[in-house]
Design an enzyme around this catalytic site. Structure first.
Site, PDB file in Angstrom:
ATOM      1  N   ASP A  89      -9.231-149.274 -58.754  1.00 39.19           N
ATOM      2  CA  ASP A  89      -8.851-149.046 -60.142  1.00 39.19           C
ATOM      3  C   ASP A  89      -8.076-150.271 -60.633  1.00 39.19           C
ATOM      4  O   ASP A  89      -7.668-151.127 -59.854  1.00 39.19           O
ATOM      5  CB  ASP A  89      -8.057-147.752 -60.298  1.00 39.19           C
ATOM      6  CG  ASP A  89      -6.729-147.765 -59.563  1.00 39.19           C
ATOM      7  OD1 ASP A  89      -6.357-148.824 -59.026  1.00 39.19           O
ATOM      8  OD2 ASP A  89      -6.069-146.722 -59.513  1.00 39.19           O
ATOM      9  N   GLN A 194     -11.362-144.584 -73.802  1.00 43.37           N
ATOM     10  CA  GLN A 194     -10.090-143.952 -74.121  1.00 43.37           C
ATOM     11  C   GLN A 194     -10.158-143.345 -75.520  1.00 43.37           C
ATOM     12  O   GLN A 194     -11.181-143.445 -76.191  1.00 43.37           O
ATOM     13  CB  GLN A 194      -8.955-144.976 -74.020  1.00 43.37           C
ATOM     14  CG  GLN A 194      -8.648-145.444 -72.600  1.00 43.37           C
ATOM     15  CD  GLN A 194      -7.941-144.395 -71.754  1.00 43.37           C
ATOM     16  OE1 GLN A 194      -7.627-143.295 -72.214  1.00 43.37           O
ATOM     17  NE2 GLN A 194      -7.701-144.733 -70.487  1.00 43.37           N
ATOM     18  N   GLY A 221      -8.048-141.300 -69.152  1.00 45.02           N
ATOM     19  CA  GLY A 221      -7.046-140.676 -69.996  1.00 45.02           C
ATOM     20  C   GLY A 221      -7.184-139.178 -70.143  1.00 45.02           C
ATOM     21  O   GLY A 221      -6.712-138.610 -71.130  1.00 45.02           O
ATOM     22  N   ASP A 271     -13.041-138.798 -58.834  1.00 43.73           N
ATOM     23  CA  ASP A 271     -12.028-139.083 -57.822  1.00 43.73           C
ATOM     24  C   ASP A 271     -10.792-138.269 -58.137  1.00 43.73           C
ATOM     25  O   ASP A 271     -10.543-137.926 -59.299  1.00 43.73           O
ATOM     26  CB  ASP A 271     -11.665-140.575 -57.797  1.00 43.73           C
ATOM     27  CG  ASP A 271     -10.615-140.909 -58.850  1.00 43.73           C
ATOM     28  OD1 ASP A 271      -9.420-140.986 -58.509  1.00 43.73           O
ATOM     29  OD2 ASP A 271     -10.983-141.078 -60.032  1.00 43.73           O
ATOM     30  N   CYS A 309     -17.625-123.921 -42.466  1.00 38.67           N
ATOM     31  CA  CYS A 309     -17.355-125.372 -42.457  1.00 38.67           C
ATOM     32  C   CYS A 309     -17.655-125.977 -41.086  1.00 38.67           C
ATOM     33  O   CYS A 309     -17.350-125.388 -40.040  1.00 38.67           O
ATOM     34  CB  CYS A 309     -15.906-125.628 -42.836  1.00 38.67           C
ATOM     35  SG  CYS A 309     -15.486-127.381 -42.935  1.00 38.67           S
ATOM     36  N   CYS A 311     -16.501-129.139 -40.229  1.00 38.55           N
ATOM     37  CA  CYS A 311     -15.599-130.270 -40.006  1.00 38.55           C
ATOM     38  C   CYS A 311     -14.937-130.177 -38.627  1.00 38.55           C
ATOM     39  O   CYS A 311     -14.945-129.127 -37.980  1.00 38.55           O
ATOM     40  CB  CYS A 311     -14.540-130.345 -41.103  1.00 38.55           C
ATOM     41  SG  CYS A 311     -13.167-129.168 -40.942  1.00 38.55           S
ATOM     42  N   CYS A 314     -12.290-127.282 -38.381  1.00 45.02           N
ATOM     43  CA  CYS A 314     -12.814-125.907 -38.306  1.00 45.02           C
ATOM     44  C   CYS A 314     -13.579-125.644 -37.014  1.00 45.02           C
ATOM     45  O   CYS A 314     -13.616-124.505 -36.528  1.00 45.02           O
ATOM     46  CB  CYS A 314     -13.694-125.622 -39.519  1.00 45.02           C
ATOM     47  SG  CYS A 314     -12.742-125.436 -41.057  1.00 45.02           S
ATOM     48  N   HIS A 340     -10.098-131.463 -43.192  1.00 44.74           N
ATOM     49  CA  HIS A 340     -10.842-130.300 -43.694  1.00 44.74           C
ATOM     50  C   HIS A 340     -11.097-130.394 -45.199  1.00 44.74           C
ATOM     51  O   HIS A 340     -12.232-130.211 -45.655  1.00 44.74           O
ATOM     52  CB  HIS A 340     -10.113-128.994 -43.388  1.00 44.74           C
ATOM     53  CG  HIS A 340     -10.697-127.841 -44.146  1.00 44.74           C
ATOM     54  ND1 HIS A 340     -11.898-127.253 -43.786  1.00 44.74           N
ATOM     55  CD2 HIS A 340     -10.314-127.224 -45.304  1.00 44.74           C
ATOM     56  CE1 HIS A 340     -12.206-126.311 -44.658  1.00 44.74           C
ATOM     57  NE2 HIS A 340     -11.263-126.271 -45.597  1.00 44.74           N
TER      58      HIS A 340
END
Length: 376
Positions: A89, A194, A221, A271, A309, A311, A314, A340
């Site tokens: 960013d 914006q 924004g 994100d 799950c 992962c 889990c 997780h």
């Protein structure tokens, strides 16, 4: 370069080709602010969690360790060992959210570091130079992130300045990409829309910046004070004016419900720090809703966080163990919990993409929109 593969209503299935690989959209970028996910996760853990894109923070890397030093170390890819696309960013949001004293002028922003108070100046050229030193795949343009609500007159002037800054960002990136010592000579640039919650300003700004033919466009924004309804209203107003052949990014958003609503309105890229931040505080996402692992009822619960799950957490550990680690203030809790939640988010995106591929997104949306925001 963005390729639209399939569309259902306004929801889009696509892929985005970059100098560091192609990723599928809709996509959630995992936030590694200073080059690492808070909670003790490395780039290799991100790969295990099905992450496609890592997001790093220009401002934080500039103030610690320093972008020039990172360039000497080979750039952010070399430093973190992440081989896929990295988006940085611009630093704009941190300038406006962290700096207690700042002075916004046409050339840029004068402010004090939140770490040691030293005076810093950042404008479009400086932001591009820092991101070029980092060598990220995608650089975000320097803009002013406006508080919601803000007076119409101020927002109108701010948006015009952000457009002028964007032109300067583009010119500076072209100059930097042509330099022989630049790490990533194919660095891409995204512009940011914006306009606070004013539809007319948002639409005009989107039309203006679309003419610059950038690599992608973001809606910035939002999720900074307005209601969810206002946010969705602005997304609906802006997306029809975003180029169809460019990737669309909704910055800093959000919850699984926000993501579903964003995809439904034509957003490709997301994100948010929420999955890792919530995990660290005990809030874990599951296919049945959100659980708070601090609750007494999980003390003797030997089931995994989410039975659906796959992962690492889990597959190997119980809710009881995670609650024990949390109450004992063990660092391992943060690592297992963040693993997780990131896996959950990336798996959600994979399921969204699969539903779009089958032409079943509308059904997927209806089945999950109430469940994902439910607090168990």
């Amino acid at each position: 370069m963005y390729k639209l593969i399939k569309q259902e209503g306004n929801a889009r299935l696509g892929e985005f080709e970059t100098p560091h690989g192609t990723f599928k959209t809709p996509c959630f970028m995992n936030v590694a602010t200073a080059g690492a996910i808070k909670g003790g996760l490395s780039a290799f853990d991100l790969a295990d969690a099905k992450c496609q894109v890592m997001l790093c923070n220009t401002y934080h890397l500039h103030v610690r360790t320093g972008d020039e030093k990172i360039k000497q170390l080979g750039g952010i890819h070399s430093l973190t060992r992440w081989n896929g696309p990295i988006l940085t960013d611009s630093g704009g949001f941190q300038v406006f959210s962290l700096a207690k004293l700042r002075n916004i002028k046409e050339e840029g922003v004068y402010f004090s570091s939140h770490i040691d108070g030293r005076k810093i100046f950042m404008g479009p050229e400086e932001s591009m130079q820092i991101q070029s030193n980092l060598g990220s795949t995608i650089a975000m343009a320097f803009d002013e992130c406006i508080e919601n609500p803000s007076p119409y007159e101020y927002v109108a002037k701010s948006v015009e300045r952000t457009t002028r800054w964007l032109v300067r960002c583009k010119e500076e990136m072209e100059r930097l990409n042509s330099k022989p010592d630049t790490i990533n000579k194919k660095q891409m640039l995204f512009g940011i829309n914006q306009g606070s919650t004013y539809e007319d300003l948002r639409i005009k700004h989107m039309k203006d910046i679309a003419q610059l033919d950038l690599d992608g466009y973001a809606i910035g924004g939002l999720a900074v004070g307005e209601t969810s309804e206002e946010m969705y209203r602005i997304i609906e107003a802006v997306t029809p004016h975003m180029p169809e052949n460019k990737i669309r990014y909704l910055m800093g958003v959000g919850t699984p419900v926000n993501i579903l609503e964003g995809v439904k309105r034509g957003v490709d890229l997301f994100d948010c720090v929420m999955p890792s931040r919530n995990a660290r505080h005990g809030h874990l996402f599951t296919s049945k809703g959100i659980i708070n692992i601090n609750n007494q009822k999980y003390q003797m619960d030997l089931s995994p966080v989410d039975e659906k799950c796959e992962c690492h957490t889990c597959k190997n550990f119980s809710r009881a163990y995670l609650r024990h680690l949390k109450k004992a203030d063990e660092m391992l809790y943060m690592r297992l919990a963040v693993i997780h939640n990131l896996h959950f988010y990336n798996n959600l995106m994979e399921n969204i993409r699969n539903s779009l591929e089958k032409g079943e997104f509308d059904n997927f949306y209806k089945l999950n929109i109430d469940i994902l925001g439910n607090r168990i």
